[in-house]
Design an enzyme around this catalytic site. Sequence first.
Site, PDB file in Angstrom:
ATOM      1  N   THR A  53     -41.828 -50.701   5.062  1.00 28.60           N
ATOM      2  CA  THR A  53     -41.071 -50.949   6.264  1.00 28.60           C
ATOM      3  C   THR A  53     -39.680 -50.724   6.000  1.00 28.60           C
ATOM      4  O   THR A  53     -39.054 -50.531   6.833  1.00 28.60           O
ATOM      5  CB  THR A  53     -41.579 -52.047   7.025  1.00 28.60           C
ATOM      6  OG1 THR A  53     -41.062 -51.747   8.400  1.00 28.60           O
ATOM      7  CG2 THR A  53     -40.976 -53.449   6.634  1.00 28.60           C
TER       8      THR A  53
ATOM      9  N   GLU B 271     -37.306 -60.443   4.147  1.00 30.70           N
ATOM     10  CA  GLU B 271     -36.321 -59.568   3.866  1.00 30.70           C
ATOM     11  C   GLU B 271     -36.344 -59.325   2.459  1.00 30.70           C
ATOM     12  O   GLU B 271     -36.451 -58.168   1.780  1.00 30.70           O
ATOM     13  CB  GLU B 271     -34.803 -59.992   4.125  1.00 30.70           C
ATOM     14  CG  GLU B 271     -34.597 -60.206   5.746  1.00 30.70           C
ATOM     15  CD  GLU B 271     -34.623 -58.642   6.399  1.00 30.70           C
ATOM     16  OE1 GLU B 271     -34.577 -57.890   5.746  1.00 30.70           O
ATOM     17  OE2 GLU B 271     -34.501 -58.745   7.530  1.00 30.70           O
TER      18      GLU B 271
ATOM     19  N   GLU C 191     -34.588 -46.130  12.894  1.00 26.70           N
ATOM     20  CA  GLU C 191     -36.018 -46.016  13.152  1.00 26.70           C
ATOM     21  C   GLU C 191     -36.371 -44.800  13.947  1.00 26.70           C
ATOM     22  O   GLU C 191     -37.098 -44.128  13.909  1.00 26.70           O
ATOM     23  CB  GLU C 191     -36.322 -47.016  14.225  1.00 26.70           C
ATOM     24  CG  GLU C 191     -36.752 -48.586  13.351  1.00 26.70           C
ATOM     25  CD  GLU C 191     -35.538 -49.307  13.210  1.00 26.70           C
ATOM     26  OE1 GLU C 191     -34.248 -48.838  13.790  1.00 26.70           O
ATOM     27  OE2 GLU C 191     -35.698 -49.957  12.088  1.00 26.70           O
TER      28      GLU C 191
ATOM     29  N   ASP D 268     -43.237 -55.951  15.228  1.00 28.17           N
ATOM     30  CA  ASP D 268     -43.434 -54.505  14.716  1.00 28.17           C
ATOM     31  C   ASP D 268     -44.281 -54.036  13.501  1.00 28.17           C
ATOM     32  O   ASP D 268     -45.207 -53.558  13.322  1.00 28.17           O
ATOM     33  CB  ASP D 268     -41.722 -54.134  14.561  1.00 28.17           C
ATOM     34  CG  ASP D 268     -40.859 -54.817  14.037  1.00 28.17           C
ATOM     35  OD1 ASP D 268     -41.386 -55.816  13.212  1.00 28.17           O
ATOM     36  OD2 ASP D 268     -39.472 -54.556  14.112  1.00 28.17           O
TER      37      ASP D 268
END
Length: 501
Positions: A493, A117, A405, A245
Amino acid sequence: MVNYGKWCLAICIIGWFTLPCTQAAVNTTTLNYMRRQAVRRVTQRAWQAYITHARGFDELRPVGCEGVDNFGGLRIMAIDSLDTLWMMGLENEFWEAVELARGVNFTQVDGDLSFFETGIRVLGGLISAYELSQVQVLKDRAVEIGDVLLRAFDTPTGLPNSRVNPRRNQALGTDVVLAEVGTIQLEMAKLSQITGNPVYNEKAQEVITFINSLETYLPGLVPVFIDANTGEFRGDLVTFGALGDSYYEYLIKYAAMTRNTKGIHSQMYQQAIDSMGLYMLTTAKNHPDDWYLPELHRDTIRPTMQHLTCFAPGMLALGSDILNRPADLGVAKQLLKSCINFYQHTATGLGPEEIGFDPSDPTTDGTSKQAFQSCTTKPLTKDQESWQRKHGYYVKSPSYILRPETIESLLYLYRYTGNVSYQAMGWRFFESIEHHTRTSVAYSSIHDVNARSRSENLSDSMPSFFLAETLKYLYLLFSDKSVFSFRDYVFNTEAHPFKIM
Ligand SMILES: *[C@@H]1O[C@H](CO)[C@@H](O)[C@H](O)[C@H]1NC(C)=O
Ligand SMILES: *[C@@H]1O[C@H](CO)[C@@H](O)[C@H](O)[C@H]1NC(C)=O
Ligand SMILES: *[C@@H]1O[C@H](CO)[C@@H](O)[C@H](O)[C@H]1NC(C)=O
Ligand SMILES: *[C@@H]1O[C@H](CO)[C@@H](O)[C@H](O)[C@H]1NC(C)=O
């Protein structure tokens, strides 16, 4: 005509008869301008609430109206929002965020920070905002946090630890996760570029070389749990959802950012996507047109799909473009259709955190070429069963936490196909967010996408990715494709744009 247009515009803003009105008198350029302004107003409102009630904290509780330090006190909301505020031309707000970034000393933070993160939100956010604005303090902060993260690579395999404590100068956690070790390469490459110090990029690239050397049970698909001391896999789980992912996403994005479509990253990506098509893509029983991307445990699929997995259509569209794999765009469209369905059938018009489905028998109507069986799952409730009969899937985890997403994939598919129905879809999702997540000051995650009563279902959290990603992708969806063009930028991302090298 002009007067009619203005009058009509006013009605649109009030929110009545949006479609008939726009078709009658407002052209697409004007319509998208209005949509962008609406997204910008929501961003401004959410930011104002953070500044008023939670300035300097990690995030705002949007119901309780107070700050919360749930990221170790990194001022995550401010740093994650910088480039969004810049992009939308919210200048005062941008400088408020810069001041908050100026006032934090990352080396003094005493807490176990998530390597992943911190990398995608803090390092990624700072680098991107620095590249756009050239404000020096953002670069200084990026180097500071980059050096903290660098310590994590000191393991026998070179796979980074899962946590770092800046103040204590410690890195810890050797049970690591594929998406955590494989989602730092863009950030580190950029940090090397802007500092001229190659060590960041080297450490991050060694991870990819190491993963490439591992033997996997299917080509290109990497089990998600790895021991950073030995490099051994723990278990067989392969997924394009949480834990897996963004490893796949960064393979193709690294190739895009470095303009190298022949290198190891492209090869690893293509191998993974080929295997995904062969062994993972599945349709639902009696719904042969609905495609899903479930989890895999060796020869067994687990028929489930997360909201997170809905980034995959966007990734496939990007890969299709830069590696010239036209079939991937077809798969992207099919998967996005399912992700859109997850939104369209619910009471709020928002998509749930996770769905389950009844997979087709692969030997009859499935797209998987190999006859994998599916795991047995626990019995469904009556509601889930009737939902599944009707739609081919059921809601497994009903929350919506302001995730980006599906909107992210709408943006990619819109830009690569030019099909405006993706914009219309995005506008509908935006309206649902506005209607069902709005609190008296900002916006909140909700417990249940099928809840009829709004107030009971606010979970009092507004993750920083709502501003970093969800609202940014919406803004871009209604912008011309030359704005932050995919030819010039790669988005990390967390939706932080990096200039292509
Ligand atoms: C749409 O409207 C804008 C503003 O009124 C105008 O500048 C533009 O040329 C119009 N575009 C089209 C395609 O008609
Ligand atoms: C952060 O704190 C450390 C240790 O006190 C200090 O050496 C460093 O100069 C500080 N950084 C900034 C930018 O103030
Ligand atoms: C645009 O996308 C929608 C939704 O996926 C689809 O139904 C429609 O056929 C597409 N239109 C074109 C012209 O491809
Ligand atoms: C709202 O969510 C909570 C927690 O999931 C649930 O118990 C409650 O029934 C929901 N309320 C409504 C009105 O659906």
